[in-house]
Design a protein around this motif. Structure first.
Motif, PDB file in Angstrom:
ATOM      1  N   SER A   5      33.806  10.018  50.229  1.00 46.06           N
ATOM      2  CA  SER A   5      34.233  10.761  49.055  1.00 46.06           C
ATOM      3  C   SER A   5      35.289   9.950  48.352  1.00 46.06           C
ATOM      4  O   SER A   5      36.015   9.177  48.963  1.00 46.06           O
ATOM      5  CB  SER A   5      34.818  12.124  49.468  1.00 46.06           C
ATOM      6  OG  SER A   5      33.849  12.895  50.121  1.00 46.06           O
ATOM      7  N   SER A   8      38.945   8.985  49.711  1.00 43.12           N
ATOM      8  CA  SER A   8      39.030   9.241  51.153  1.00 43.12           C
ATOM      9  C   SER A   8      38.410   8.096  51.910  1.00 43.12           C
ATOM     10  O   SER A   8      37.704   7.272  51.354  1.00 43.12           O
ATOM     11  CB  SER A   8      38.325  10.555  51.522  1.00 43.12           C
ATOM     12  OG  SER A   8      36.946  10.436  51.286  1.00 43.12           O
ATOM     13  N   ARG A  22      39.547  19.355  58.172  1.00 38.94           N
ATOM     14  CA  ARG A  22      38.107  19.466  57.882  1.00 38.94           C
ATOM     15  C   ARG A  22      37.508  20.657  58.601  1.00 38.94           C
ATOM     16  O   ARG A  22      36.761  21.448  58.041  1.00 38.94           O
ATOM     17  CB  ARG A  22      37.412  18.177  58.349  1.00 38.94           C
ATOM     18  CG  ARG A  22      35.904  18.160  58.064  1.00 38.94           C
ATOM     19  CD  ARG A  22      35.231  17.114  58.915  1.00 38.94           C
ATOM     20  NE  ARG A  22      35.263  17.548  60.314  1.00 38.94           N
ATOM     21  CZ  ARG A  22      34.938  16.751  61.330  1.00 38.94           C
ATOM     22  NH1 ARG A  22      34.622  15.502  61.126  1.00 38.94           N
ATOM     23  NH2 ARG A  22      34.971  17.214  62.573  1.00 38.94           N
ATOM     24  N   HIS A  25      38.470  23.866  56.984  1.00 37.54           N
ATOM     25  CA  HIS A  25      37.747  24.090  55.733  1.00 37.54           C
ATOM     26  C   HIS A  25      36.316  24.512  55.999  1.00 37.54           C
ATOM     27  O   HIS A  25      35.767  25.401  55.346  1.00 37.54           O
ATOM     28  CB  HIS A  25      37.779  22.801  54.909  1.00 37.54           C
ATOM     29  CG  HIS A  25      37.073  22.915  53.580  1.00 37.54           C
ATOM     30  ND1 HIS A  25      37.502  23.742  52.564  1.00 37.54           N
ATOM     31  CD2 HIS A  25      35.954  22.293  53.128  1.00 37.54           C
ATOM     32  CE1 HIS A  25      36.692  23.628  51.533  1.00 37.54           C
ATOM     33  NE2 HIS A  25      35.734  22.750  51.867  1.00 37.54           N
ATOM     34  N   ASP A  56      29.916  20.809  52.217  1.00 36.49           N
ATOM     35  CA  ASP A  56      31.124  21.229  51.494  1.00 36.49           C
ATOM     36  C   ASP A  56      31.478  20.187  50.423  1.00 36.49           C
ATOM     37  O   ASP A  56      30.831  19.159  50.283  1.00 36.49           O
ATOM     38  CB  ASP A  56      32.274  21.475  52.459  1.00 36.49           C
ATOM     39  CG  ASP A  56      32.705  20.223  53.207  1.00 36.49           C
ATOM     40  OD1 ASP A  56      32.406  19.102  52.707  1.00 36.49           O
ATOM     41  OD2 ASP A  56      33.316  20.322  54.279  1.00 36.49           O
ATOM     42  N   ARG A  57      32.561  20.489  49.709  1.00 38.26           N
ATOM     43  CA  ARG A  57      32.941  19.647  48.589  1.00 38.26           C
ATOM     44  C   ARG A  57      33.446  18.267  49.038  1.00 38.26           C
ATOM     45  O   ARG A  57      33.538  17.350  48.234  1.00 38.26           O
ATOM     46  CB  ARG A  57      34.045  20.334  47.772  1.00 38.26           C
ATOM     47  CG  ARG A  57      33.597  21.631  47.101  1.00 38.26           C
ATOM     48  CD  ARG A  57      32.567  21.375  46.026  1.00 38.26           C
ATOM     49  NE  ARG A  57      32.141  22.620  45.370  1.00 38.26           N
ATOM     50  CZ  ARG A  57      31.241  22.695  44.400  1.00 38.26           C
ATOM     51  NH1 ARG A  57      30.638  21.589  44.008  1.00 38.26           N
ATOM     52  NH2 ARG A  57      30.915  23.849  43.872  1.00 38.26           N
ATOM     53  N   GLU A  58      33.733  18.130  50.313  1.00 37.85           N
ATOM     54  CA  GLU A  58      34.172  16.851  50.847  1.00 37.85           C
ATOM     55  C   GLU A  58      33.008  16.021  51.385  1.00 37.85           C
ATOM     56  O   GLU A  58      33.204  14.920  51.877  1.00 37.85           O
ATOM     57  CB  GLU A  58      35.200  17.067  51.956  1.00 37.85           C
ATOM     58  CG  GLU A  58      36.452  17.774  51.503  1.00 37.85           C
ATOM     59  CD  GLU A  58      37.174  17.010  50.401  1.00 37.85           C
ATOM     60  OE1 GLU A  58      37.211  15.762  50.485  1.00 37.85           O
ATOM     61  OE2 GLU A  58      37.681  17.644  49.458  1.00 37.85           O
ATOM     62  N   GLN A  60      30.908  17.059  53.920  1.00 37.28           N
ATOM     63  CA  GLN A  60      30.631  17.300  55.325  1.00 37.28           C
ATOM     64  C   GLN A  60      29.585  18.408  55.463  1.00 37.28           C
ATOM     65  O   GLN A  60      29.560  19.362  54.691  1.00 37.28           O
ATOM     66  CB  GLN A  60      31.914  17.733  56.044  1.00 37.28           C
ATOM     67  CG  GLN A  60      33.149  16.930  55.680  1.00 37.28           C
ATOM     68  CD  GLN A  60      33.008  15.463  56.048  1.00 37.28           C
ATOM     69  OE1 GLN A  60      32.397  15.157  57.062  1.00 37.28           O
ATOM     70  NE2 GLN A  60      33.584  14.604  55.241  1.00 37.28           N
ATOM     71  N   ARG A 101      28.434  12.183  44.258  1.00 36.02           N
ATOM     72  CA  ARG A 101      29.822  12.640  44.181  1.00 36.02           C
ATOM     73  C   ARG A 101      30.055  13.527  42.963  1.00 36.02           C
ATOM     74  O   ARG A 101      30.841  14.474  43.028  1.00 36.02           O
ATOM     75  CB  ARG A 101      30.760  11.427  44.148  1.00 36.02           C
ATOM     76  CG  ARG A 101      30.826  10.688  45.483  1.00 36.02           C
ATOM     77  CD  ARG A 101      31.867   9.596  45.460  1.00 36.02           C
ATOM     78  NE  ARG A 101      31.529   8.570  44.469  1.00 36.02           N
ATOM     79  CZ  ARG A 101      32.355   7.587  44.129  1.00 36.02           C
ATOM     80  NH1 ARG A 101      33.551   7.501  44.682  1.00 36.02           N
ATOM     81  NH2 ARG A 101      31.985   6.685  43.252  1.00 36.02           N
ATOM     82  N   ARG A 105      31.514  17.438  42.996  1.00 34.45           N
ATOM     83  CA  ARG A 105      32.658  17.876  42.195  1.00 34.45           C
ATOM     84  C   ARG A 105      32.307  18.953  41.175  1.00 34.45           C
ATOM     85  O   ARG A 105      33.175  19.460  40.479  1.00 34.45           O
ATOM     86  CB  ARG A 105      33.241  16.673  41.441  1.00 34.45           C
ATOM     87  CG  ARG A 105      33.844  15.612  42.342  1.00 34.45           C
ATOM     88  CD  ARG A 105      34.152  14.402  41.497  1.00 34.45           C
ATOM     89  NE  ARG A 105      34.691  13.305  42.297  1.00 34.45           N
ATOM     90  CZ  ARG A 105      34.638  12.038  41.916  1.00 34.45           C
ATOM     91  NH1 ARG A 105      34.039  11.711  40.790  1.00 34.45           N
ATOM     92  NH2 ARG A 105      35.177  11.107  42.681  1.00 34.45           N
TER      93      ARG A 105
END
Length: 619
Positions: A5, A8, A22, A25, A56-58, A60, A101, A105
């Protein structure tokens, strides 16, 4: 390969606090999903045949169904917490990674891509990955994966069929041009290699006769066998090299061998020689033993600045040269020869407009009496004052004019202009013997126009007496005359016009036929005169040429004909021709072709000036 990401580090390198964050979340996302009718969600998500995961937004994996686990060689639960980009190779190219990405987002509505994945059991599979956001404000995105390996395999098989020739199983024209275009791209020769490209473009000599006599089935077998031999040549040529030449069938009996990163013309010449040698061995097909040859056009050049179209045009032109040069051979592309061909094509396309624009003019070469050196007549020679190529002699465009038929209007203009000028000379010095004018006539003028009517009309308009006009035709044209051409020549002769055979001694030389033609003048080809002794060269005369010339002059006189010698360049030649009875001569000894005003000057100067002896000049 790990997906990351923005801002990161890859998941495999997260520190302990990042992992705790993580997991926290992920738990929050799971609780949110389970809060919306958990039994229905879990039932659908688990039972769906489509491989899916919530990310998720990260980036994962929060949840994954069993179908995704099986697709990737495990179970769904084992995928939770993994980096989705790593699982599905979404970070392997910049464009896909950026788009992924953006979806995470919430800046892009959807991503769909196809990835090639490796299953834990070693087999490769193609997967179509779709990434879409969950409900607005939701915990992340929904990732779905479909195994499209069977579809890709089918597409690959269909493409192979579309890109290969069914008779020879070689790459076809479409695939060949794809490879050529790829080889010519900048990336292909800037990174490594020689930066050059070579091509052998060939077709079989006389293949149509095989189809016509033995049938298309035998013809197809012959093509397939030729393809096998070409493939063997390519394999041999590819030994100890990064790659072997690509062999393709471009259609009909046309084949091509493409050499990427060629090392020069020598490599292509060797390949062409090996192809010719491979095809020399007899072919045994359906009980028929036959021999086949090929003509090959060879092109080798820098890849930079070359296009596929230009490469093939050069190869096609060179193949044509190989055919013209005698077949069963290879010919290397020659830029100078090609430039001459391009010039000829440019001239041919502008011939007719040039006649209308008045870009042509006439010069006149003296015809001098051998006995007294007096100017007897002139030969009219056309020049084209081309706006691009300058002054062009007749050998640069007359053949082109004959091919496209523009020789008819051009010949009519030449005839009218020459007759008008001859009449002007006659009126200018009425007390002196008038000059006759000799005009070259192409056979096509006889076939494609009413030459007799044109001559009669022009003589009437200009007032030139018919006996002051001489029409020159080549020996091969006159000797082969029959029907309409012969009738036209007879009518012109009856009118009083003189008929001359040009370049006599190089064509049929049918002397019996000569006696029945309405001919009054023979013009000896210059090749005989060149065999005479040259002044100051120390070269001995050719006795055979002198004997032949003397015999032809004697025969012509016995038939009541006069003789003109062409290409008289030295006084020694003139003296010898005079001694054996030649009537008139023309050549550099007397004058090159000059303007009408210069002819008037030579005429006024008398025989001493009409026959100057000097260095040869270009005609």
């Amino acid at each position: 390969m790990s997906g990351t990401s923005e801002g990161s580090t890859p998941a495999a390198g997260l520190d302990r606090s990042a992992v705790t964050e993580r997991d926290s979340h992920a738990a929050t996302c799971a609780e949110s999903l389970e809060g919306a009718d958990p039994p229905a969600y879990r039932s659908v998500f688990t039972a769906a045949p489509l491989a899916m995961a919530v990310v998720d937004r990260e980036g994962q994996v929060v949840d994954a169904n069993q179908a995704l686990g099986e697709l990737l060689g495990g179970d769904g639960a084992s995928l939770v917490g993994r980096v989705a980009a790593d699982l599905l190779d979404l970070a392997s190219d910049a464009r896909t990674w950026h788009a992924y990405r953006e979806v995470l987002r919430g800046r892009q509505a959807k991503l769909r891509c196809t990835r090639r994945l490796k299953h834990p059991d070693g087999r490769a599979l193609w997967a179509q990955v779709t990434v879409t956001p969950l409900d607005e404000g939701g915990p992340g995105v929904l990732l779905s994966v479909a195994d499209v390996s069977d579809r890709r395999d089918l597409q690959a098989r269909l493409r192979h069929l579309q890109m290969h020739d069914p008779v020879t199983r070689l790459p076809n024209r479409t695939l060949f041009f794809e490879r050529v275009s790829a080889a010519l791209e900048a990336e292909s020769y800037e990174q490594s290699g020689t930066g050059r490209i070579g091509l052998c473009y060939l077709d079989l000599d006389g293949f149509k006769a095989v189809n016509d006599t033995l049938g298309h089935r035998v013809g197809d077998r012959l093509l397939a066998t030729v393809a096998e031999r070409l493939t063997e040549c390519a394999k041999e040529a590819g030994q100890n090299r990064p790659s072997e030449p690509l062999v393709a069938r471009l259609g009909g009996d046309e084949f091509a061998l493409l050499v990427e990163d060629s090392t020069g013309t020598e490599q292509l010449a060797d390949l062409a020689e090996s192809v010719l040698k491979a095809l020399q061995a007899p072919f045994d097909l359906a009980g028929q033993r036959m021999n086949v040859s090929a003509s090959i056009g060879v092109v080798e050049r820098h890849a930079a600045g070359t296009t596929a179209t230009a490469l093939m045009q050069a190869a096609d032109t060179t193949l044509y040269w190989a055919k013209v040069d005698g077949k069963d051979r290879w010919t290397l592309f020659d830029p100078e020869r090609n430039a001459h061909l391009m010039t000829s094509q440019a001239l041919a396309s502008t011939l007719r407009p040039a006649i209308e624009r008045g870009e042509f003019r006439l010069e006149y070469q003296p015809l001098v009496g051998m006995s007294d050196g007096r100017l007897r007549g002139v030969e009219a020679l056309v020049r084209w004052d081309h706006p691009r190529f300058g002054s062009l002699p007749p050998n640069r465009f007359v053949a082109l004019a004959e091919e496209d038929g523009s020789i008819v209007p051009l010949g009519r203009w030449i005839l009218a202009t020459a007759c008008r000028q001859a009449r002007a000379w006659q009126l200018d010095r009425p007390d002196e013997p008038p000059l006759f004018v000799s005009v070259n006539v192409a056979v096509r003028q006889v076939w494609d126009s009413d030459l007799v009517a044109d001559v009669a009309e022009i003589l009437a308009e200009t007032g030139l007496p018919p006996h002051l006009l001489q029409l020159e035709l080549t020996e091969s044209a006159v000797m082969g005359s029959a029907g309409r051409p012969l009738q036209a020549l007879q009518a012109l002769s009856d009118m009083g016009v003189h008929i001359a055979i040009d370049d006599f001694g190089t064509g049929y030389s049918n002397l019996a036929y000569l006696s029945r033609l309405p001919v009054s003048v023979l013009k000896l080809d210059g090749s005989f005169v060149r065999g005479f002794q040259y002044e100051g060269t120390g070269a001995a005369p050719n006795p055979a040429d002198e004997v032949v010339v003397e015999a032809m002059i004697d025969l012509a006189h016995r038939l009541g004909l006069t003789v003109t010698a062409e290409c008289v360049e030295t006084a020694a030649q003139a003296n010898r021709l005079r001694s054996i009875g030649c009537d008139t001569g023309q050549g550099w000894l007397y004058s090159r072709a000059v303007s009408p005003d210069r002819i008037s000057e030579l005429r006024a100067a008398g025989p001493d000036r009409a026959a100057p002896v000097g260095a040869p000049q270009n005609p």
